[in-house]
Motif scaffolding. Sequence first.
Motif, PDB file in Angstrom:
ATOM      1  N   VAL A   1       0.837  -1.196   0.000  1.00  0.00           N
ATOM      2  CA  VAL A   1       0.000   0.000   0.000  1.00  0.00           C
ATOM      3  C   VAL A   1       0.873   1.246   0.000  1.00  0.00           C
ATOM      4  O   VAL A   1       2.018   1.239   0.472  1.00  0.00           O
ATOM      5  CB  VAL A   1      -0.965   0.038   1.213  1.00  0.00           C
ATOM      6  N   SER A   2       0.300   2.308  -0.528  1.00  0.00           N
ATOM      7  CA  SER A   2       0.964   3.603  -0.542  1.00  0.00           C
ATOM      8  C   SER A   2       0.416   4.474   0.585  1.00  0.00           C
ATOM      9  O   SER A   2      -0.794   4.530   0.797  1.00  0.00           O
ATOM     10  CB  SER A   2       0.731   4.308  -1.876  1.00  0.00           C
ATOM     11  N   VAL A   3       1.321   5.136   1.294  1.00  0.00           N
ATOM     12  CA  VAL A   3       0.917   6.089   2.335  1.00  0.00           C
ATOM     13  C   VAL A   3       1.581   7.449   2.074  1.00  0.00           C
ATOM     14  O   VAL A   3       1.964   8.168   2.991  1.00  0.00           O
ATOM     15  CB  VAL A   3       1.251   5.564   3.747  1.00  0.00           C
ATOM     16  N   ASN A   4       1.691   7.777   0.788  1.00  0.00           N
ATOM     17  CA  ASN A   4       2.202   9.087   0.358  1.00  0.00           C
ATOM     18  C   ASN A   4       3.649   9.330   0.758  1.00  0.00           C
ATOM     19  O   ASN A   4       3.995  10.420   1.241  1.00  0.00           O
ATOM     20  CB  ASN A   4       1.311  10.220   0.868  1.00  0.00           C
ATOM     21  N   LEU A   5       4.511   8.337   0.525  1.00  0.00           N
ATOM     22  CA  LEU A   5       5.954   8.538   0.636  1.00  0.00           C
ATOM     23  C   LEU A   5       6.524   8.355  -0.761  1.00  0.00           C
ATOM     24  O   LEU A   5       6.609   7.235  -1.274  1.00  0.00           O
ATOM     25  CB  LEU A   5       6.572   7.548   1.624  1.00  0.00           C
ATOM     26  N   PHE A   6       6.890   9.475  -1.385  1.00  0.00           N
ATOM     27  CA  PHE A   6       7.333   9.472  -2.774  1.00  0.00           C
ATOM     28  C   PHE A   6       8.695  10.146  -2.908  1.00  0.00           C
ATOM     29  O   PHE A   6       9.043  11.043  -2.139  1.00  0.00           O
ATOM     30  CB  PHE A   6       6.342  10.229  -3.670  1.00  0.00           C
ATOM     31  N   GLY A   7       9.429   9.721  -3.924  1.00  0.00           N
ATOM     32  CA  GLY A   7      10.643  10.408  -4.327  1.00  0.00           C
ATOM     33  C   GLY A   7      10.475  10.846  -5.767  1.00  0.00           C
ATOM     34  O   GLY A   7      10.101  10.034  -6.623  1.00  0.00           O
ATOM     35  N   CYS A   8      10.717  12.111  -6.058  1.00  0.00           N
ATOM     36  CA  CYS A   8      10.439  12.642  -7.391  1.00  0.00           C
ATOM     37  C   CYS A   8      11.623  13.412  -7.946  1.00  0.00           C
ATOM     38  O   CYS A   8      12.379  14.061  -7.211  1.00  0.00           O
ATOM     39  CB  CYS A   8       9.218  13.566  -7.364  1.00  0.00           C
ATOM     40  N   THR A   9      11.757  13.346  -9.263  1.00  0.00           N
ATOM     41  CA  THR A   9      12.723  14.176  -9.967  1.00  0.00           C
ATOM     42  C   THR A   9      11.986  15.394 -10.523  1.00  0.00           C
ATOM     43  O   THR A   9      10.749  15.392 -10.610  1.00  0.00           O
ATOM     44  CB  THR A   9      13.383  13.402 -11.115  1.00  0.00           C
ATOM     45  N   PRO A  10      12.704  16.426 -10.949  1.00  0.00           N
ATOM     46  CA  PRO A  10      12.027  17.625 -11.485  1.00  0.00           C
ATOM     47  C   PRO A  10      11.201  17.362 -12.739  1.00  0.00           C
ATOM     48  O   PRO A  10      10.362  18.188 -13.097  1.00  0.00           O
ATOM     49  CB  PRO A  10      13.190  18.578 -11.782  1.00  0.00           C
ATOM     50  N   ALA A  11      11.408  16.216 -13.378  1.00  0.00           N
ATOM     51  CA  ALA A  11      10.644  15.900 -14.587  1.00  0.00           C
ATOM     52  C   ALA A  11       9.144  15.801 -14.323  1.00  0.00           C
ATOM     53  O   ALA A  11       8.345  15.845 -15.261  1.00  0.00           O
ATOM     54  CB  ALA A  11      11.154  14.585 -15.199  1.00  0.00           C
ATOM     55  N   ILE A  12       8.761  15.694 -13.062  1.00  0.00           N
ATOM     56  CA  ILE A  12       7.342  15.533 -12.736  1.00  0.00           C
ATOM     57  C   ILE A  12       6.562  16.835 -12.809  1.00  0.00           C
ATOM     58  O   ILE A  12       5.330  16.818 -12.905  1.00  0.00           O
ATOM     59  CB  ILE A  12       7.180  14.915 -11.332  1.00  0.00           C
ATOM     60  N   TRP A  13       7.238  17.983 -12.802  1.00  0.00           N
ATOM     61  CA  TRP A  13       6.527  19.250 -12.655  1.00  0.00           C
ATOM     62  C   TRP A  13       5.486  19.517 -13.748  1.00  0.00           C
ATOM     63  O   TRP A  13       4.352  19.921 -13.435  1.00  0.00           O
ATOM     64  CB  TRP A  13       7.515  20.411 -12.578  1.00  0.00           C
TER      65      TRP A  13
END
Length: 315
Positions: free
Chosen positions: A205-217
Amino acid sequence: MSSAGGSSASRGDRPVLVLLAAGLATRYGGVKPLAPLGLHGEAVVDLTVGDARAAGIDEVVAVLGPRTGPAIAYHLARTWPADLTVHQVLQPVPLGTAHALLCARPVLGERPFVVVNGDDVYGPDALALVVDHLRRGPAEHALVAYDLARSLVGDGPVTRGTVQVADDGLLAWIDERRQVRRRPDGRFEAADGREPAELDPSTPVSVNLFGCTPAIWPAVAEAVAEVHPQVRPDGSLPADAEPPSPTEVLLPEVLCALVAGKLPGEVQAVRVLRTEARCVGVTHQADLPLAKAAIAELVATGQRPEWPWASPQEA
């Protein structure tokens, strides 16, 4: 809101922590990020940010709301270490976690970042997992998935996003299940009228712990603009804009649309990182003593430190 701490210009591509703490906490009935879960009364946000700091993060963007933001800002200004750079940004209206993230964009710029809820304690191992992923520099975003049984505190119903993982370990979809609870017989169910009604305790399950690169903007900005066209790419609203509808745009929905190619631009991959850590959160007031007991157990078994920062003897 104001920002505190030193310059971040020399930090290069070190991940920044985005703390989403603008929620109204209507079910809890208080300021959930300040719920005292630690052995010595430390707040939820103290424990989470302390874990992120131990993983190598020394810069935080706290996204606050107009109702509870002043209390949270007062707390972090008085209790967080001086060597931790903290920026405070305002989410003026509650338009969901994707919009909250946009509000942090002017501070983050083109750096990678880790996203956390302000009312969950994810554990040092889970934070280290996603920070390590970003530091290795892959062109993938990341989602940390917990076992369902390790993500619940108490018996009250919660919403959980069950994670569907492709054979290559990438995110395929997040299926939001409502009214998820532990039954008296120890099994887990989702009383939302959908099948399967019974959920395996090891369901990721996901509990809103994410790692993102700037490509997501661009994807986040587009997803928010589709629902709220008056919102600018930095999350702000023009002074003469009509009041937005209360519809929330959620970050997990954006990630699903991103991997499915439902947003403009190239499909982007999200790596699912499985963790054996326990996530301790507070949804209802009745959860508080149970959550405090869970944190105490994690400390007693060596799974998390007693102090979020340095102990008084080390300070």
